[in-house]
Design a protein around this motif. Structure first.
Motif, short mmCIF file in Angstrom:
data_model
loop_
_atom_site.label_atom_id
_atom_site.label_comp_id
_atom_site.label_asym_id
_atom_site.label_seq_id
_atom_site.Cartn_x
_atom_site.Cartn_y
_atom_site.Cartn_z
N ASN A 62 8.92 -16.40 96.42
CA ASN A 62 8.26 -15.60 95.40
C ASN A 62 9.10 -14.40 94.96
OD1 ASN A 62 6.00 -17.25 95.37
ND2 ASN A 62 4.88 -16.02 96.87
N ASP A 63 9.92 -13.87 95.87
CA ASP A 63 10.73 -12.69 95.52
C ASP A 63 12.09 -13.07 94.93
OD1 ASP A 63 12.10 -13.64 97.72
OD2 ASP A 63 12.02 -11.76 98.85
N ASP A 70 7.44 -15.95 101.35
CA ASP A 70 8.01 -14.60 101.27
C ASP A 70 9.51 -14.58 101.55
OD1 ASP A 70 8.22 -15.00 104.00
OD2 ASP A 70 6.90 -13.34 104.56
N SER A 76 11.16 -15.15 104.29
CA SER A 76 11.60 -14.66 105.60
C SER A 76 11.93 -15.78 106.58
CB SER A 76 10.51 -13.78 106.22
OG SER A 76 9.33 -14.54 106.47
#
Length: 428
Positions: free
Chosen positions: A206-207, A259, A261
């Motif tokens: 998403n980022d 995300d 990560s």
């Protein structure tokens, strides 16, 4: 979620049974459990016409939508979508003679991405279809292979006007080079080339963080897993399990959490006795500020050095948006036989064939050979099944772990040696 393009198709040999627990143990557990509404559900994603074939590539995070390529009797492929309400249908506006395929879908199924007649597209339902600009006008084309769960980030592969590099000679080949590209909506969907290497797959969070598997110029044509952060323009290599040059870095980076990560992929490892190199599946989390990401963040999906995994490739293909559930395939090097797996930190590696059989699901002779995608709940999976040389796609709902334990049903994280001896651990 995103396309994984490293798929093959081999018929499953009836005489080989991986991860197989004894039939007496499974039967006794089923007798204890009895019929249950918690049993997994199967939805076979078959084309309407017997003359059509269907290749699914992505599953939405909410589990509602599957996208892929539907091929008719003439051999023409079209971008298609499956939902429970409408079944398997061609995307609106994609009924022409142009070759097309859908490779990725947003978390709620509303945004679908892919390629049509050499052009990259984004389909947004009533919002229509947007053709994204090519990297090189007149080049060999482009396609979007991944979209973030929130539907705002697009990553793809596009011809940059050059050729791939021959790893043996270092010179150019006759094959066009497709590099990783990101289209930025705030910049008028202008394509940005992120890495000057030929790539075979990519996924985006998403980022805007993305992962990809590169091929161009790698030794012996090997792949190399990489991570790229759009926010700070930072490029990193995924680590491997060993310090020697051939296995220092990860071979693939297949998927990442919503995300950004958590990253999953595979890395080469050498057997200490035979020297044979096989791929070990991993989950990586850790410090992202280094150009070679730290090995401390690397978590193998099965015990490193355990001889029961000798001679097998473990290839993760997708990870759930929260990074907690991983799916993929195990492949035996000797004969290419494959089985679909699901992994969580508590359960370890679980053969989906045994999991479903223990829960009372009859696969009717079909063998699940790879789990391609996992939804946000970690329970709905898109998988491929084989029987007698025929492939078929299926949407699975695996049991709720807590419910299975209450039923007294021991579900299996299974390990195998020479197809006979097996040890069991609880699906917790």
């Amino acid at each position: 979620m995103s396309l994984n393009v490293t798929k093959g198709a081999r018929p499953a040999a009836q005489s080989i049974h991986w991860f197989a627990a004894s039939s007496a143990v499974i039967a006794s557990l089923l007798l204890l459990a009895g019929p249950s509404s918690a049993a997994p559900l199967l939805s076979w994603l078959d084309p309407v016409e017997a003359t059509e074939t269907w290749s699914p590539y992505a599953l939405s995070a909410d589990g509602s939508t599957v996208v892929g390529r539907l091929v008719d009797a003439s051999g023409r492929g079209r971008a298609a979508r499956w939902t429970a309400a409408a079944g398997l249908v061609t995307l609106p506006g994609f009924d022409s003679d142009d070759e097309s395929a859908a490779y990725g879908v947003s978390g709620d199924g509303s945004v679908i991405v892919g390629g049509r007649a050499g052009e990259a597209f984004v389909y947004a339902g009533s919002g229509g279809t947007t053709i994204l600009p090519a990297l090189e006008p007149g080049g060999a084309g482009a396609r979007v292979v991944g979209v973030s769960d929130d539907g705002t980030q697009f990553v793809g592969l596009a011809h940059d006007g050059t050729s791939q590099t021959d790893p043996a000679t270092g010179g150019p080949t006759n094959d066009p080079r497709f590099v990783v590209v990101q289209w930025i909506s705030a910049a008028g969907n202008r394509p940005f080339e992120l890495m000057p290497f030929h790539a075979v797959d990519a996924a985006v969070a998403n980022d805007g963080t993305l992962v990809a598997s590169l091929v161009d110029g790698m030794p012996s044509g090997d792949r190399q897993g990489v991570r790229y952060s759009t926010s700070d323009n930072f490029f990193s290599f995924l680590p491997g399990f060993e310090n020697d040059e051939a296995a220092e870095l990860a071979q693939t980076a297949m998927a990442l959490s919503a995300d950004g990560s958590t990253i999953v992929g595979s890395a080469l490892r050498a057997d200490p006795s035979s020297g044979e190199r096989t791929r070990t599946g991993f989950r990586w989390r850790g410090d992202v500020t280094r150009h070679i990401l730290p090995r401390e963040g690397l978590e193998a999906l099965h015990p490193i050095g355990d001889p029961v995994w000798r001679g097998h490739h473990v290839d993760p293909l997708d990870v759930s948006p929260d990074g907690e559930t991983i799916v993929g395939r195990v492949e035996r090097v000797a004969d290419g036989e494959r089985r679909a797996f699901l992994w969580t930190e508590r359960s370890g590696l679980v053969d989906l064939n045994v999991l479903l059989a223990a829960a009372g699901v009859d696969l009717e002779g079909w063998t699940l050979v790879e789990a391609l995608q996992v939804a946000g709940d970690g329970r709905r999976l898109l998988a491929t099944a084989h029987r007698d040389g025929v492939s078929r796609s299926v949407l699975l709902l695996v049991p709720e772990p807590a419910t299975a334990l209450l039923l007294g049903l021991g579900l299996f994280g299974l390990r195998f040696v020479d197809d006979r001896r097996v040890s069991l651990q609880n699906w917790k």
